[in-house]
Design a protein around this motif. Structure first.
Motif, PDB file in Angstrom:
ATOM      1  N   ALA A  43       0.837  -1.203   0.000  1.00 25.00           N
ATOM      2  CA  ALA A  43       0.000   0.000   0.000  1.00 25.00           C
ATOM      3  C   ALA A  43       0.869   1.248   0.000  1.00 25.00           C
ATOM      4  O   ALA A  43       0.480   2.294  -0.530  1.00 25.00           O
ATOM      5  N   ILE A  56       0.136   4.608  -2.038  1.00 30.67           N
ATOM      6  CA  ILE A  56      -0.104   5.908  -1.390  1.00 30.67           C
ATOM      7  C   ILE A  56       0.847   6.966  -1.974  1.00 30.67           C
ATOM      8  O   ILE A  56       0.434   8.072  -2.336  1.00 30.67           O
ATOM      9  N   TYR A  80      -1.145   7.161  10.096  1.00 29.02           N
ATOM     10  CA  TYR A  80      -0.043   6.314   9.629  1.00 29.02           C
ATOM     11  C   TYR A  80       1.067   7.224   9.108  1.00 29.02           C
ATOM     12  O   TYR A  80       0.797   8.260   8.491  1.00 29.02           O
ATOM     13  N   TYR A  91       1.858   9.303   5.292  1.00 30.58           N
ATOM     14  CA  TYR A  91       1.015  10.282   4.575  1.00 30.58           C
ATOM     15  C   TYR A  91       1.668  11.679   4.535  1.00 30.58           C
ATOM     16  O   TYR A  91       1.832  12.264   3.458  1.00 30.58           O
ATOM     17  N   TYR A 138      -6.602  -2.660   6.221  1.00 33.30           N
ATOM     18  CA  TYR A 138      -7.134  -3.626   7.206  1.00 33.30           C
ATOM     19  C   TYR A 138      -8.580  -4.013   6.887  1.00 33.30           C
ATOM     20  O   TYR A 138      -9.345  -4.396   7.772  1.00 33.30           O
ATOM     21  N   LYS A 153       5.632  -7.154   0.357  1.00 26.51           N
ATOM     22  CA  LYS A 153       5.302  -5.812  -0.139  1.00 26.51           C
ATOM     23  C   LYS A 153       4.463  -5.870  -1.424  1.00 26.51           C
ATOM     24  O   LYS A 153       4.873  -5.406  -2.496  1.00 26.51           O
TER      25      LYS A 153
HETATM   26  C1  PLP Z   1      -2.629   2.237   7.816  1.00 25.71           C
HETATM   27  C2  PLP Z   1      -1.544   1.623   7.010  1.00 25.71           C
HETATM   28  N1  PLP Z   1      -1.409   1.965   5.717  1.00 25.71           N
HETATM   29  C3  PLP Z   1      -0.443   1.437   4.946  1.00 25.71           C
HETATM   30  C4  PLP Z   1       0.445   0.516   5.454  1.00 25.71           C
HETATM   31  C5  PLP Z   1       1.522  -0.015   4.561  1.00 25.71           C
HETATM   32  O1  PLP Z   1       1.142  -1.214   3.950  1.00 25.71           O
HETATM   33  P1  PLP Z   1       2.199  -2.032   3.066  1.00 25.71           P
HETATM   34  O2  PLP Z   1       3.073  -2.803   3.992  1.00 25.71           O
HETATM   35  O3  PLP Z   1       1.353  -2.897   2.178  1.00 25.71           O
HETATM   36  O4  PLP Z   1       2.975  -1.032   2.282  1.00 25.71           O
HETATM   37  C6  PLP Z   1       0.359   0.136   6.795  1.00 25.71           C
HETATM   38  C7  PLP Z   1       1.351  -0.796   7.369  1.00 25.71           C
HETATM   39  O5  PLP Z   1       1.504  -0.885   8.566  1.00 25.71           O
HETATM   40  C8  PLP Z   1      -0.667   0.699   7.586  1.00 25.71           C
HETATM   41  O6  PLP Z   1      -0.812   0.355   8.871  1.00 25.71           O
END
Ligand code: PLP
Length: 380
Positions: free
Chosen positions: A95, A99, A120, A123, A200, A239
């Motif tokens: 993610a 993002i 998180y 951002y 989630y 990832k």
């Molecule tokens: C709210 C949130 N967004 C994004 C991520 C990142 O996800 P990814 O490991 O798929 O990049 C996390 C990982 O902890 C997260 O808690």
């Protein structure tokens, strides 16, 4: 040393810091959000097979088509909204890359982006990297609810985007249907984009329904969704994730995506394409984690922490105000060094580092680890 750092005030992430401290002090690591149990051997075998079958060169830029079809079907089955796999879904390196790419594709100098804190940690720096300005709205314990009038008051002519995250890390709270309708209304009235971080999406408790932006037609029309296979399938180290958005937004996303990574690794995509065909692999996840949450909360009964049960994610907030007056950072460091348990102090995610005396634990751990952790925490 570089002159004019683009991110002059960014320290090492709290996750790296606490995980390192956990390792140095041989502490149980309930800090970073990752499971300490394995990825399904059946899924691992599918990835292995994909490598043997020769999927070892570049994947298509938007991702393996079969996987995009599975994702489209999954969203349509769950939320009754169709994303065209050809033009509205892209597979990403987790993610985080989705993002980053969304923000890179949409945020320019001077644009304002509303985020809800605690937020998180990727951002804000990403928005700042592209010249955007963060407008934080602080959510408050114990329920971390959104005051939509406050949101309306913070919207200006420069507001370009609102970032939401439900189920919410770190508070474990959910946006309700009414929240989403309020958001839809504001987004339409003010012509805003929405970045909906839904990593989630499949970890949601007590019979609640995940209120994806895709369930709300007018909202889906102006939203990017980000998702993470790592969170859903116990393999955060792979990832892998995806972004879904209407065609006109996905077109802009892909313009950037092709130069950020071009594509993400092929054998893992092939593995997920087959694995996703069995919906039980994600539909059973909420029950799996609800059992873990309930087990942990049961063990914590009688502790001196104040606890409001998490409604989603694999995180639980623990209020330590009746145990100590220390700052949450000092408290978390002391727990790691003296009591051998690493957690996350949540002030680091708050506006102005406000300290509500809350630490976050990750309960994506084996029952043995949770029992050991609860034993230590209950003695405090
Ligand atoms: C709210 C949130 N967004 C994004 C991520 C990142 O996800 P990814 O490991 O798929 O990049 C996390 C990982 O902890 C997260 O808690």
């Amino acid at each position: 040393m570089i002159k004019n750092s683009k991110l002059p005030n960014i320290p090492t992430s709290i996750f790296a810091k606490m995980s390192k401290m956990a390792a140095n002090h041989n502490a149980l690591n309930l800090s970073q959000g990752f499971p300490n149990f394995p990825s399904d051997p059946a899924l691992n075998a599918l990835v292995d097979q994909a490598m043997r079958d020769g999927f070892n060169q570049y994947a298509p830029m938007a991702g393996d088509f079969e996987l995009r079809m599975e994702i489209s079907e999954k969203i349509e089955n769950l939320h009754n909204h169709f994303y065209n796999p050809d033009t509205e879904i892209t597979i990403t390196a987790g993610a985080t890359q989705a993002i980053y790419t969304i923000i890179a594709a949409t945020i320019s100098k001077g644009d304002e982006v509303i985020i809800f804190t605690p937020a998180y940690d990727c951002y804000a720096p990403t928005v700042e990297l592209f010249g955007g300005k963060i407008v934080p709205i602080q959510l408050k314990p114990p329920f971390y609810g959104v005051d939509w009038q406050e949101v309306a008051d913070k919207i200006s002519s420069k507001t370009k985007m609102i970032i939401i995250n439900s189920p919410h890390n770190p508070s474990g709270t959910l946006l309700t249907k009414d929240d989403m309708l309020e958001l839809q209304d504001l987004a339409e009235k003010n012509d805003l984009l929405v970045l909906s971080d839904e990593v989630y999406e499949h970890i949601i408790f007590d019979g609640n329904i995940h209120q994806s932006v895709s369930r709300f037609k007018a909202l889906a029309e102006r939203s990017f969704i980000t998702a993470s296979f790592g969170k859903t399938f116990h393999n955060t180290g792979w990832k892998m994730g995806y972004c879904a958005a209407p065609k006109y937004l996905m077109k802009e996303f892909q313009k950037v995506h092709q130069f950020v990574v071009f594509c993400v690794n092929y054998p893992f995509q092939k593995g997920f394409a087959t694995y996703l065909k069995d919906a039980n692999h994600y539909l059973k996840l909420s029950d799996f984690y609800q059992q873990k949450r309930d087990f942990f909360l049961h063990l914590m009964k009688g502790s001196n922490f104040k606890i409001i049960p998490s409604k989603g994610t694999y995180f639980q907030m623990l209020d330590f105000s009746e145990i100590s007056n220390e700052s949450d950072i000092t408290f978390a460091e002391r727990l790691t060094k003296a009591h051998k348990i690493a957690t996350i102090p949540t002030s680091v995610f708050n506006e102005g580092k406000r300290d509500f005396k809350q630490i976050r634990v990750c309960f994506a751990k084996t029952d043995e680890t949770l029992a050991e952790a609860a034993k230590i925490l209950k003695e405090l």
